[in-house]
Motif scaffolding. Sequence first.
Motif, PDB file in Angstrom:
ATOM      1  N   VAL A 100      13.467   9.058   8.789  1.00  0.00           N
ATOM      2  CA  VAL A 100      14.287   8.340   7.807  1.00  0.00           C
ATOM      3  C   VAL A 100      15.240   9.295   7.118  1.00  0.00           C
ATOM      4  N   LEU A 101      14.722  10.459   6.805  1.00  0.00           N
ATOM      5  CA  LEU A 101      15.607  11.426   6.133  1.00  0.00           C
ATOM      6  C   LEU A 101      16.745  11.876   7.060  1.00  0.00           C
TER       7      LEU A 101
ATOM      8  N   ILE B 111       8.792   9.645   8.143  1.00  0.00           N
ATOM      9  CA  ILE B 111       9.548  10.024   6.932  1.00  0.00           C
ATOM     10  C   ILE B 111      10.684  10.985   7.304  1.00  0.00           C
TER      11      ILE B 111
ATOM     12  N   LEU C 260      17.492   1.568   9.594  1.00  0.00           N
ATOM     13  CA  LEU C 260      16.493   1.727   8.544  1.00  0.00           C
ATOM     14  C   LEU C 260      15.463   0.610   8.585  1.00  0.00           C
TER      15      LEU C 260
ATOM     16  N   VAL D   2      21.466  26.329  -5.637  1.00  0.00           N
ATOM     17  CA  VAL D   2      20.754  25.057  -5.570  1.00  0.00           C
ATOM     18  C   VAL D   2      19.479  25.203  -4.747  1.00  0.00           C
TER      19      VAL D   2
ATOM     20  N   LEU E  55      27.187   1.870   6.446  1.00  0.00           N
ATOM     21  CA  LEU E  55      26.009   1.303   5.803  1.00  0.00           C
ATOM     22  C   LEU E  55      25.295   0.312   6.714  1.00  0.00           C
TER      23      LEU E  55
ATOM     24  N   LEU F 225      21.537   0.494   7.806  1.00  0.00           N
ATOM     25  CA  LEU F 225      20.547  -0.488   7.366  1.00  0.00           C
ATOM     26  C   LEU F 225      19.792  -1.074   8.549  1.00  0.00           C
TER      27      LEU F 225
ATOM     28  N   TYR G  40      19.286   9.329   7.040  1.00  0.00           N
ATOM     29  CA  TYR G  40      20.158   9.431   5.873  1.00  0.00           C
ATOM     30  C   TYR G  40      21.211  10.512   6.079  1.00  0.00           C
ATOM     31  N   LEU G  41      20.780  11.582   6.689  1.00  0.00           N
ATOM     32  CA  LEU G  41      21.740  12.659   6.925  1.00  0.00           C
ATOM     33  C   LEU G  41      22.876  12.167   7.830  1.00  0.00           C
TER      34      LEU G  41
ATOM     35  N   PHE H 217      23.750   9.136   8.227  1.00  0.00           N
ATOM     36  CA  PHE H 217      24.527   8.167   7.461  1.00  0.00           C
ATOM     37  C   PHE H 217      25.591   8.879   6.632  1.00  0.00           C
ATOM     38  N   TRP H 218      25.202   9.960   6.056  1.00  0.00           N
ATOM     39  CA  TRP H 218      26.194  10.681   5.249  1.00  0.00           C
ATOM     40  C   TRP H 218      27.308  11.238   6.128  1.00  0.00           C
TER      41      TRP H 218
END
Lengths: 688, 115
Positions: free
Chosen positions: A640-641, A637, A660, A599, A653, A657, A644-645, A647-648
């Motif tokens: 934010v990424l 940016i 975010l 990948v 959520l 949020l 997200y990491l 968050f995973w």
Amino acid sequence: MGKLLGILILTLLCICEAAIFRPISDSHRSAALDLFTPKHASFKSLEETYEALRTFEVLGIDQQPDIKAATCKSVVDTLRSPSSALKDLFQALRVNGVLKCELNEETFSGIASRLKDFVKTASSLIDYYYSVGSLVLIKGQTSEVDVHLGGADSVFRAIKALSQSDGRWRYSSNNPESSTFAAGIALESLAGVISLASSEIDHSLISLVKNDISKLLDGAEKYDDGAYYFDQKPVDAHGHQSPLSASSAVVRGITAFATVSDEDLNLPGDKILGLARFFLSVGIPGSAEDLFYQLDALASVENNRVSIPLILSLPAAVLSLTRKDQLKVKVNTVLGSAAPSLSVKLKQIFSSGSKDASIIDQDLKFDPENAVHFLDALPENIDAGSYIFSFEIVLHNPEDKKIYATGGRTKVPISVTGFVKVDHADVAVLDSDLGNVETQKRIDLAGDNTISLSANHLQKLRLSFQLTSPLGHSFKPHQAFLKLIHESKVEHIFVVGNSGIFFEIILDFLGLVEKFFYLSGRYDIQLTVGDAVMENSFFRHLGSIELDLPEAPEKAARPPPQPLDLSARFGPKAEISHIFRAPEKRPPKELSFIFLALVLLPFVGFLVGLLRLQVNLKNFPKASAPATFAILFHLGIAAVLTLYLLFWLKLNLFTTLKALGFLGIFLMFVGHRTLAYLASSSAKLKSA
Amino acid sequence: MGKSSATKDAEALVNSLRSAYTATPTNLKIIDVYVLFAIFTAVIQVYMAIVGSFPFNSFLSGVLSCIGTAVLAVCLRIQVNKENKEFKDLPPERAYADFVLCNLVLHLVIMNFLG
């Protein structure tokens, strides 16, 4: 003819029961020591102290000196104190009568004068009992004090007035309830009055009391074995009573009255003997109070003026033919003392279960060393079994007949045990109709060998043996059972019948198929033969038999469920293996890494492509303010990424949020500034 | 003979495409490379899904993120391309800002779905 009639009457009389009465023995002594245990060298009250001391005195047990010291102190205190109640004086004097504490004449005379006042003012039976009794006790303990009762005649009449027509007494004139216990203490009080002032009492009054005593004795209840007793309501005006306490009080009263009245009371001797038997039949009472009542009554019966009962007892009521036991008989008074010269005759022997009796009329020999009457050998026709022996006591001295009560015929149950011969034990499997023997095996019931047989439902099983009593007669035991136990623990029990000495049982399996619930398989055979008089009763495992029964039809009864092993019900249950959702199969780690590499490959390709395109950062703003915004934009940016990491990996959520939202606002602001700058710079470039 | 006419035409087509492509501005080439990168990643993921698609939602989110970002990049290219008459008035920075925003929203959804 007359003799036949006499025998008939005698056989009819044998219907009354037989019992063994034993005089007071060492077991009473040990029971007394157990029941009467003083706490801290003294008992709870003077009454209990008296009960304990009197019991020990009757049984001949010595008192402990520390009890005597402590008790004497309380006795002396009670007697010396001028405010003691009448009841306490009475109890203290009773105790003193046993202990003989140190008291001087002044104390006695002081008490005596108080007691005489009490007698004059007495109104109830209890008051008379205590006051008159105390004066009698003083008379017995010291001879120097004058206890002569003035107005004894009126006292006598007053006590007599409380009597009733059935021989019982009331406690006072206002209370209509009568009780037998009250009769006992009334008679004792009357005896006390007579002893204190004998010359003054009218002779006719004494005869009236004699009538009362006769009526009282007529009201005595009788047991089948010849014991007499007086029934009593559980609670009367004086407290809790029982037949034992009431009978004890009456016996004391009657014997006391008989002692003081100089003429013969003409009381039936068998009633006194019956009362003595009742007290002896109690055995060893469980409570201290009952033991006191029993022994007090027996002590007054032991040496009474009416008639002294003689008790015939057997040291052993079970005789063994194998050991050639001798029949031994003892004759004593109730407290176990020696009887006068007499001889014992064995008159009749009744065998249980049959009404006939054999007349023996045999004298027993006397062994003076052990004071035991014995028979050399039992009569010849005595086989193993239960019998009732009928004895008669014959007094040698004719004068003794007036003093002692023998009770005529005494019936005693005796068991004679013996060795029962068991032989010719056979087990056979027979063919059904013709009765042909298919297999026959002999068993030695005394030994240990086991047999194994097999049969099907068309055959029969026969077990036979012979039982012979010691004298060679037929013997039918209480238990003769044959038990068949299946492997699944289902049991069947059969009774073995007999004719004469032959015992036989035939199990016809054709008829028993349903009873056996159609269960085929191995059945264990057990034989039980037993009786109380059989010395060699046995329970024997004979062996096993393989039974082949047909299949059970649809509607056949199921065997009853066997009782579960309790440990299985309450023990730990089997481990439950839970079926979890099996975790899904994951690919092996190597594959995952290869996938990761694959990948990432396009990403590498992307970077390579960018390089080939010769990308540069020429358009990056140079001036400081736009530069910062540009940098912040890129950082925003990246943030934010990163969010997200996270968050995973961790967050949910809502938190994401929230974060975010903040970042987004920041990013918008910064981005707008950067891009506006870029746009304006490119517009300038265009226009320029 | 030599190559058939179909092959010759294909060759000619490829050559003209190649020569035209070198004329495109660098911006667009960057975006093209990015799109290719995204598509390749998606293809690889689908290929690996043959081995086992557990957990399925992860596979879906992976594939869809690649496809989504490729789509957004294509939109950006359309909007940024100066030769495109429709979007003449749209400043490229504005398009870029839209691209970034949409990507961020897409990735939020993807992250949620990833599990």
